[in-house]
Design a protein around this motif. Structure first.
Motif, PDB file in Angstrom:
ATOM      1  N   PHE A 104      47.525  40.032  20.151  1.00 36.15           N
ATOM      2  CA  PHE A 104      48.371  38.852  19.942  1.00 36.15           C
ATOM      3  C   PHE A 104      48.234  37.811  21.040  1.00 36.15           C
ATOM      4  CE2 PHE A 104      50.607  42.200  17.546  1.00 36.15           C
ATOM      5  CZ  PHE A 104      50.693  41.579  16.311  1.00 36.15           C
ATOM      6  N   ALA A 105      47.637  38.196  22.188  1.00 40.91           N
ATOM      7  CA  ALA A 105      47.466  37.220  23.278  1.00 40.91           C
ATOM      8  C   ALA A 105      46.078  37.363  23.888  1.00 40.91           C
ATOM      9  CB  ALA A 105      48.543  37.415  24.338  1.00 40.91           C
ATOM     10  N   PRO A 106      45.024  37.156  23.100  1.00 41.44           N
ATOM     11  CA  PRO A 106      43.667  37.262  23.651  1.00 41.44           C
ATOM     12  C   PRO A 106      43.425  36.179  24.694  1.00 41.44           C
ATOM     13  CG  PRO A 106      43.618  36.307  21.452  1.00 41.44           C
ATOM     14  CD  PRO A 106      45.026  36.741  21.680  1.00 41.44           C
ATOM     15  N   ARG A 107      42.669  36.534  25.715  1.00 43.47           N
ATOM     16  CA  ARG A 107      42.406  35.590  26.801  1.00 43.47           C
ATOM     17  C   ARG A 107      40.905  35.359  26.925  1.00 43.47           C
ATOM     18  NH1 ARG A 107      45.273  36.010  32.148  1.00 43.47           N
ATOM     19  NH2 ARG A 107      45.214  33.760  31.787  1.00 43.47           N
ATOM     20  N   GLU A 108      40.532  34.111  27.070  1.00 42.35           N
ATOM     21  CA  GLU A 108      39.131  33.752  27.191  1.00 42.35           C
ATOM     22  C   GLU A 108      38.689  33.821  28.652  1.00 42.35           C
ATOM     23  OE1 GLU A 108      38.638  29.938  25.505  1.00 42.35           O
ATOM     24  OE2 GLU A 108      39.161  30.553  23.453  1.00 42.35           O
ATOM     25  N   GLY A 109      37.390  33.888  28.824  1.00 38.88           N
ATOM     26  CA  GLY A 109      36.839  33.894  30.169  1.00 38.88           C
ATOM     27  C   GLY A 109      36.565  35.298  30.673  1.00 38.88           C
ATOM     28  N   VAL A 110      36.188  35.360  31.942  1.00 40.12           N
ATOM     29  CA  VAL A 110      35.840  36.626  32.566  1.00 40.12           C
ATOM     30  C   VAL A 110      36.729  36.850  33.783  1.00 40.12           C
ATOM     31  CG1 VAL A 110      33.450  36.526  31.781  1.00 40.12           C
ATOM     32  CG2 VAL A 110      34.067  35.553  34.011  1.00 40.12           C
ATOM     33  N   THR A 111      36.827  38.113  34.175  1.00 35.40           N
ATOM     34  CA  THR A 111      37.576  38.488  35.372  1.00 35.40           C
ATOM     35  C   THR A 111      36.591  39.004  36.411  1.00 35.40           C
ATOM     36  OG1 THR A 111      39.542  39.067  34.100  1.00 35.40           O
ATOM     37  CG2 THR A 111      39.363  39.970  36.320  1.00 35.40           C
ATOM     38  N   THR A 112      36.675  38.468  37.609  1.00 30.60           N
ATOM     39  CA  THR A 112      35.785  38.876  38.692  1.00 30.60           C
ATOM     40  C   THR A 112      36.527  39.816  39.640  1.00 30.60           C
ATOM     41  OG1 THR A 112      34.612  36.764  38.573  1.00 30.60           O
ATOM     42  CG2 THR A 112      34.320  38.080  40.568  1.00 30.60           C
ATOM     43  N   PHE A 113      36.032  41.030  39.767  1.00 30.32           N
ATOM     44  CA  PHE A 113      36.588  42.002  40.703  1.00 30.32           C
ATOM     45  C   PHE A 113      35.769  41.934  41.989  1.00 30.32           C
ATOM     46  CE2 PHE A 113      37.822  43.477  36.561  1.00 30.32           C
ATOM     47  CZ  PHE A 113      39.089  44.011  36.736  1.00 30.32           C
ATOM     48  N   ARG A 114      36.349  41.371  43.029  1.00 27.64           N
ATOM     49  CA  ARG A 114      35.644  41.242  44.311  1.00 27.64           C
ATOM     50  C   ARG A 114      35.862  42.528  45.107  1.00 27.64           C
ATOM     51  NH1 ARG A 114      36.196  35.643  46.883  1.00 27.64           N
ATOM     52  NH2 ARG A 114      34.634  35.338  45.238  1.00 27.64           N
ATOM     53  N   LEU A 115      34.786  43.275  45.329  1.00 33.80           N
ATOM     54  CA  LEU A 115      34.873  44.601  45.952  1.00 33.80           C
ATOM     55  C   LEU A 115      34.481  44.608  47.418  1.00 33.80           C
ATOM     56  CD1 LEU A 115      33.301  46.737  43.076  1.00 33.80           C
ATOM     57  CD2 LEU A 115      35.711  46.215  43.492  1.00 33.80           C
ATOM     58  N   GLY A 116      34.153  43.479  47.974  1.00 29.60           N
ATOM     59  CA  GLY A 116      33.756  43.444  49.377  1.00 29.60           C
ATOM     60  C   GLY A 116      34.267  42.200  50.065  1.00 29.60           C
ATOM     61  N   GLU A 129      33.480  38.873  52.690  1.00 28.14           N
ATOM     62  CA  GLU A 129      32.380  37.930  52.859  1.00 28.14           C
ATOM     63  C   GLU A 129      31.492  38.288  54.051  1.00 28.14           C
ATOM     64  OE1 GLU A 129      34.006  34.054  53.127  1.00 28.14           O
ATOM     65  OE2 GLU A 129      34.738  34.004  51.055  1.00 28.14           O
ATOM     66  N   ASN A 130      32.099  38.736  55.153  1.00 29.11           N
ATOM     67  CA  ASN A 130      31.342  39.022  56.371  1.00 29.11           C
ATOM     68  C   ASN A 130      31.096  40.513  56.563  1.00 29.11           C
ATOM     69  OD1 ASN A 130      31.395  36.256  57.014  1.00 29.11           O
ATOM     70  ND2 ASN A 130      33.392  36.466  58.010  1.00 29.11           N
ATOM     71  N   ALA A 131      31.106  41.288  55.494  1.00 31.29           N
ATOM     72  CA  ALA A 131      30.919  42.731  55.605  1.00 31.29           C
ATOM     73  C   ALA A 131      29.494  43.058  56.031  1.00 31.29           C
ATOM     74  CB  ALA A 131      31.233  43.401  54.278  1.00 31.29           C
ATOM     75  N   ALA A 132      29.360  44.124  56.825  1.00 33.34           N
ATOM     76  CA  ALA A 132      28.037  44.542  57.279  1.00 33.34           C
ATOM     77  C   ALA A 132      27.176  44.994  56.110  1.00 33.34           C
ATOM     78  CB  ALA A 132      28.175  45.667  58.303  1.00 33.34           C
ATOM     79  N   ILE A 133      27.801  45.655  55.141  1.00 33.54           N
ATOM     80  CA  ILE A 133      27.096  46.098  53.942  1.00 33.54           C
ATOM     81  C   ILE A 133      27.691  45.345  52.758  1.00 33.54           C
ATOM     82  CG2 ILE A 133      26.471  48.065  52.505  1.00 33.54           C
ATOM     83  CD1 ILE A 133      26.918  49.865  54.897  1.00 33.54           C
ATOM     84  N   PRO A 134      26.997  44.336  52.227  1.00 28.32           N
ATOM     85  CA  PRO A 134      27.573  43.541  51.133  1.00 28.32           C
ATOM     86  C   PRO A 134      27.693  44.361  49.850  1.00 28.32           C
ATOM     87  CG  PRO A 134      25.284  42.940  51.519  1.00 28.32           C
ATOM     88  CD  PRO A 134      25.659  43.883  52.624  1.00 28.32           C
ATOM     89  N   VAL A 135      28.760  44.108  49.127  1.00 27.92           N
ATOM     90  CA  VAL A 135      29.002  44.770  47.846  1.00 27.92           C
ATOM     91  C   VAL A 135      29.106  43.687  46.780  1.00 27.92           C
ATOM     92  CG1 VAL A 135      30.542  46.267  46.527  1.00 27.92           C
ATOM     93  CG2 VAL A 135      30.224  46.657  48.974  1.00 27.92           C
ATOM     94  N   PRO A 136      28.309  43.755  45.732  1.00 29.15           N
ATOM     95  CA  PRO A 136      28.352  42.700  44.706  1.00 29.15           C
ATOM     96  C   PRO A 136      29.652  42.725  43.918  1.00 29.15           C
ATOM     97  CG  PRO A 136      26.932  44.502  43.998  1.00 29.15           C
ATOM     98  CD  PRO A 136      27.306  44.788  45.416  1.00 29.15           C
ATOM     99  N   ASP A 137      30.038  41.564  43.414  1.00 30.18           N
ATOM    100  CA  ASP A 137      31.229  41.477  42.567  1.00 30.18           C
ATOM    101  C   ASP A 137      30.946  42.094  41.198  1.00 30.18           C
ATOM    102  OD1 ASP A 137      32.339  40.124  44.661  1.00 30.18           O
ATOM    103  OD2 ASP A 137      32.075  38.129  43.778  1.00 30.18           O
ATOM    104  N   VAL A 138      32.000  42.562  40.572  1.00 31.08           N
ATOM    105  CA  VAL A 138      31.916  43.088  39.210  1.00 31.08           C
ATOM    106  C   VAL A 138      32.597  42.089  38.282  1.00 31.08           C
ATOM    107  CG1 VAL A 138      32.571  44.944  37.645  1.00 31.08           C
ATOM    108  CG2 VAL A 138      31.886  45.478  39.991  1.00 31.08           C
ATOM    109  N   VAL A 139      31.850  41.571  37.327  1.00 33.96           N
ATOM    110  CA  VAL A 139      32.370  40.558  36.402  1.00 33.96           C
ATOM    111  C   VAL A 139      32.493  41.181  35.019  1.00 33.96           C
ATOM    112  CG1 VAL A 139      32.017  38.271  35.415  1.00 33.96           C
ATOM    113  CG2 VAL A 139      31.266  38.752  37.762  1.00 33.96           C
ATOM    114  N   LEU A 140      33.705  41.132  34.453  1.00 35.08           N
ATOM    115  CA  LEU A 140      33.958  41.719  33.143  1.00 35.08           C
ATOM    116  C   LEU A 140      34.603  40.688  32.224  1.00 35.08           C
ATOM    117  CD1 LEU A 140      35.483  45.173  34.218  1.00 35.08           C
ATOM    118  CD2 LEU A 140      33.132  44.712  33.497  1.00 35.08           C
TER     119      LEU A 140
END
Length: 426
Positions: free
Chosen positions: A41-53, A55-66
């Protein structure tokens, strides 16, 4: 072996009766249907970005986009499969494993976050680290509740112990110029509140619930009076405590995802890790824990074998007060660098709910407190990113989950048999 002997052997074997309940599959089904209403009843358009790391992390972790709505529908499908699996297990008179419940909750959480944060970015590191910080005093309070109630004393006064710990920590740290003095003072304050609780409930057999409620009101009144009359006019000298700073642990704090969450915290959080492990080990692996549980389950039998029931309960209550006092110190030595009246805001009652949710087990009570902290922090994050989910709903969610949990979502919730019952030696 003869036929008669076989029959006799079968008669002597204890019968195992599998007690099954349809509560969990039913609750799974209800939550699945309710969640399916969101994308329907309330569908939403677009994507959600899960930021898992970071910006200045020694080991970068890519974002997960769903994608928001498709992810929600996939979650509905997986939740339905979990509900069907739970129903099949009950149909076969088998116990529903804990991992199935965990999988269901994780799927529900991912689907809900993907739907609620459509078109935005969720900073998962900040969300989870903030949840841990908010849950820390709840965990201390819940551990204090577990220790006291395992010994047979209902600790309704967790709120009073947290508030007294916060007040004395602020004053002691301000006068001594050291947060360590504030932490010790908070433990002493929690023990004093617990001593009053033990005196009336263990020695004079007063109703434990009534004493706990009275102590909560009493400590609120005392701290409010002292704040207005003493602390407010002398803020610089009595309400300006030195605080524990964030202390990243080398190497561990650089681990992707879990490092910034678990190992970039203050000393009180690190101390909480040790206290949880120590309480869990001591309660089930030591003679002290065995005696404590015996006193809470059957004090008369414990007394018969030479265990001093009153002394054991007093020690448990005092220890519980010290642990809860450390949770109170978190408010003024880490969270907010000064004491404000009624600053615990009912956290003691949330901790008590975590005790029940966790079925009087230190590890499960800790997980329940983490759930409450996550829900509290999530409502703030969703408000910032402009989610359509009302913040009041997120604040209400932990209590709704607790009601379902006590009703049977995580199994039968049974307190210690002698919990709340005074022991009068005959």
């Amino acid at each position: 072996m003869s036929t008669t002997a076989q029959v006799d052997a079968q008669r002597e074997e204890p019968r195992r009766i599998a007690v099954v309940s349809w509560k969990t599959p039913i609750i799974f089904g209800i939550f699945t249907v309710l969640f399916a209403l969101l994308p329907l009843f309330a569908p939403r358009e677009g994507v959600t970005t899960f930021r898992l790391g970071k910006e200045n992390a020694a080991i970068p972790v890519p974002d997960v986009v769903l994608p928001a709505t498709p992810t929600a529908w996939v979650a509905v499908l997986l939740m339905a499969l979990c509900a069907a699996a739970a129903a099949a297990l009950v149909q076969r008179h088998r116990k529903i494993p804990l991992w199935l419940i965990v999988v269901y909750v994780v799927v529900l959480l991912i689907g809900f976050l993907a739907w609620a944060a459509a078109g935005a970015t969720l900073p998962m590191i900040g969300l989870l680290a903030g949840a841990l910080a908010l849950a820390t005093p709840l965990i201390y309070g819940a551990l204090g509740g577990v220790i006291g109630e395992r010994a047979g004393v209902v600790n309704i006064a967790i709120e009073a112990q947290l508030l007294a710990g916060a007040f004395t920590a602020a004053v002691a740290a301000s006068l001594a110029g050291s947060p360590w003095a504030g932490l010790i003072a908070a433990m002493v304050a929690g023990m004093l509140v617990a001593l009053v609780l033990g005196l009336f409930t263990i020695t004079y057999y007063v109703n434990q619930v009534i004493v706990g409620v009275v102590l909560n009101v009493l400590v609120i009144g005392i701290t409010t009076f002292l704040f207005r009359q003493v602390l407010a006019p002398n803020t610089e000298t009595l309400n300006n405590p030195e605080t524990f700073t964030v202390l990243p642990i080398p190497v561990l704090s650089e681990i992707p995802i879990i490092g910034p969450i678990l190992f970039q915290q203050s000393f009180i959080v690190y101390l909480m890790y040790a206290v949880v492990a120590l309480v869990a080990y001591s309660l089930y692996r030591t003679r002290w824990g065995l005696r404590l549980r015996a006193v809470g389950e059957h004090p008369q039998a414990a007394d018969t074998v030479g265990i001093k029931v009153a002394a054991t309960r007093y020690r448990a209550v005092l220890l519980a007060g010290a642990v809860a006092g450390m949770g109170g110190a978190f408010y003024t030595l880490v969270s907010v660098p000064r004491f404000n009246q009624e600053m615990t805001a009912g956290a003691g009652f949330i901790a008590l709910a975590a005790v029940i949710f966790g079925k009087w087990d230190p590890i499960r009570a800790t997980l329940a407190a983490l759930l409450f902290g996550f829900a509290t922090n999530l409502q703030g994050v969703l408000s910032v990113i402009g989610s359509p989910v009302p913040s009041q709903f997120m604040l209400m969610l932990p209590y709704v989950v607790t009601i379902f949990a006590v009703a049977g979502l995580v199994g039968r919730s049974r307190p210690p048999a002698a919990d709340g019952e005074p022991y009068i030696k005959s």
